[in-house]
Design an enzyme around this catalytic site. Structure first.
Site, short mmCIF file in Angstrom:
data_model
loop_
_atom_site.label_atom_id
_atom_site.label_comp_id
_atom_site.label_asym_id
_atom_site.label_seq_id
_atom_site.Cartn_x
_atom_site.Cartn_y
_atom_site.Cartn_z
N PRO A 19 45.63 40.18 33.02
CA PRO A 19 47.07 40.06 33.25
C PRO A 19 47.81 41.38 33.49
O PRO A 19 49.03 41.39 33.59
CB PRO A 19 47.56 39.39 31.95
CG PRO A 19 46.61 39.89 30.93
CD PRO A 19 45.27 39.97 31.62
N ASP A 42 43.86 43.44 44.74
CA ASP A 42 45.06 42.70 45.09
C ASP A 42 46.30 43.49 44.70
O ASP A 42 46.25 44.39 43.86
CB ASP A 42 45.08 41.34 44.37
CG ASP A 42 44.16 40.33 45.01
OD1 ASP A 42 43.67 40.58 46.13
OD2 ASP A 42 43.94 39.27 44.39
N LYS A 64 48.36 40.60 49.14
CA LYS A 64 49.37 39.85 49.88
C LYS A 64 50.46 39.50 48.87
O LYS A 64 50.16 39.14 47.75
CB LYS A 64 48.76 38.57 50.46
CG LYS A 64 47.57 38.81 51.36
CD LYS A 64 46.83 37.50 51.57
CE LYS A 64 45.50 37.69 52.19
NZ LYS A 64 44.53 38.39 51.36
N GLY A 96 44.39 38.59 37.09
CA GLY A 96 44.04 37.43 36.27
C GLY A 96 42.56 37.13 36.32
O GLY A 96 41.72 38.01 36.15
N ASP A 97 42.23 35.88 36.57
CA ASP A 97 40.85 35.43 36.67
C ASP A 97 40.60 35.05 38.14
O ASP A 97 41.43 34.35 38.72
CB ASP A 97 40.62 34.21 35.77
CG ASP A 97 39.19 33.73 35.83
OD1 ASP A 97 38.40 34.14 34.96
OD2 ASP A 97 38.85 32.96 36.75
N ILE A 100 40.96 31.28 39.50
CA ILE A 100 42.22 30.54 39.39
C ILE A 100 43.23 31.08 40.41
O ILE A 100 43.53 32.27 40.43
CB ILE A 100 42.79 30.63 37.96
CG1 ILE A 100 41.79 30.02 36.98
CG2 ILE A 100 44.15 29.94 37.87
CD1 ILE A 100 42.19 30.11 35.54
N THR A 125 43.09 35.01 32.36
CA THR A 125 44.15 34.49 33.22
C THR A 125 45.52 34.71 32.57
O THR A 125 45.64 34.79 31.34
CB THR A 125 43.92 33.01 33.55
OG1 THR A 125 44.88 32.62 34.53
CG2 THR A 125 44.03 32.12 32.35
N ALA A 126 46.54 34.84 33.40
CA ALA A 126 47.89 35.13 32.91
C ALA A 126 48.39 34.04 31.97
O ALA A 126 49.12 34.33 31.02
CB ALA A 126 48.84 35.30 34.09
#
Length: 172
Positions: A19, A42, A64, A96-97, A100, A125-126
């Site tokens: 996160p 990212d 993006k 995150g993951d 997902i 994940t967040a």
């Protein structure tokens, strides 16, 4: 795993940066950041995490955001494939993951089609991180028996998802 260049024996790691807090990185992702020759990250991966990349790493922001693209998904796929074919260790780092709300299956399809070795490395994940930060459980056996993760959109064009279909048939 050695970060040295190996002729034609590169590998791509599709990994989650968690996160945003560097202390919430998995040990494996931390090691991969230090060792990889190429880091493709990212937009949502924090600068503190990107800064952990080793001095040998070629670091590229391929993110993006809000529809604005620095690079297209097919171009990211080409970068991963060509780098691995040159014998480089590639870290494709997602916030995150990676399993997902990302384009993991599209990237897996491209790597599988090119016969490039890859590995998926999970991240926090967040959603789980937010619950932990609030000090609450995402489930409670007294009142909440499940967690549902749903995306709010689909790709405009659905391509072949060979690997995804194989996984779904195994788990159905």
């Amino acid at each position: 795993m050695s970060p040295r260049v190996r002729s034609g024996k590169g590998k791509v790691f599709l990994a989650g940066a968690g996160p945003g807090d560097p202390e919430l990185l998995t040990l494996k992702v931390h090691r991969l950041l230090r060792e990889s020759n190429v880091v493709l990250h990212d937009d949502l991966v924090t600068a503190e995490i990107v800064a952990l990349a080793g001095p040998q790493a070629m670091v590229h922001n391929v993110g993006k955001r809000c529809g604005a693209k620095k690079i297209t998904q097919p171009d990211i796929n080409v970068l991963m494939v060509e780098s691995a074919r040159r014998g480089l260790q590639v870290l494709r780092l997602k916030s995150g993951d990676p399993t997902i709300f990302g384009r993991l299956n599209e990237e897996i399809d491209a790597l599988a089609e090119a016969h490039v070795d890859f590995e998926v490395v999970p991240g926090i994940t967040a959603g789980a991180a937010a619950a932990a930060a609030l000090g609450v459980s995402m489930t409670d056996r007294r009142s909440s028996s499940r967690v549902v993760i749903a995306s709010g959109h689909h790709a405009h064009e659905i391509g072949k998802r060979r690997v995804g279909k194989e996984c779904r048939s195994r788990w159905s």
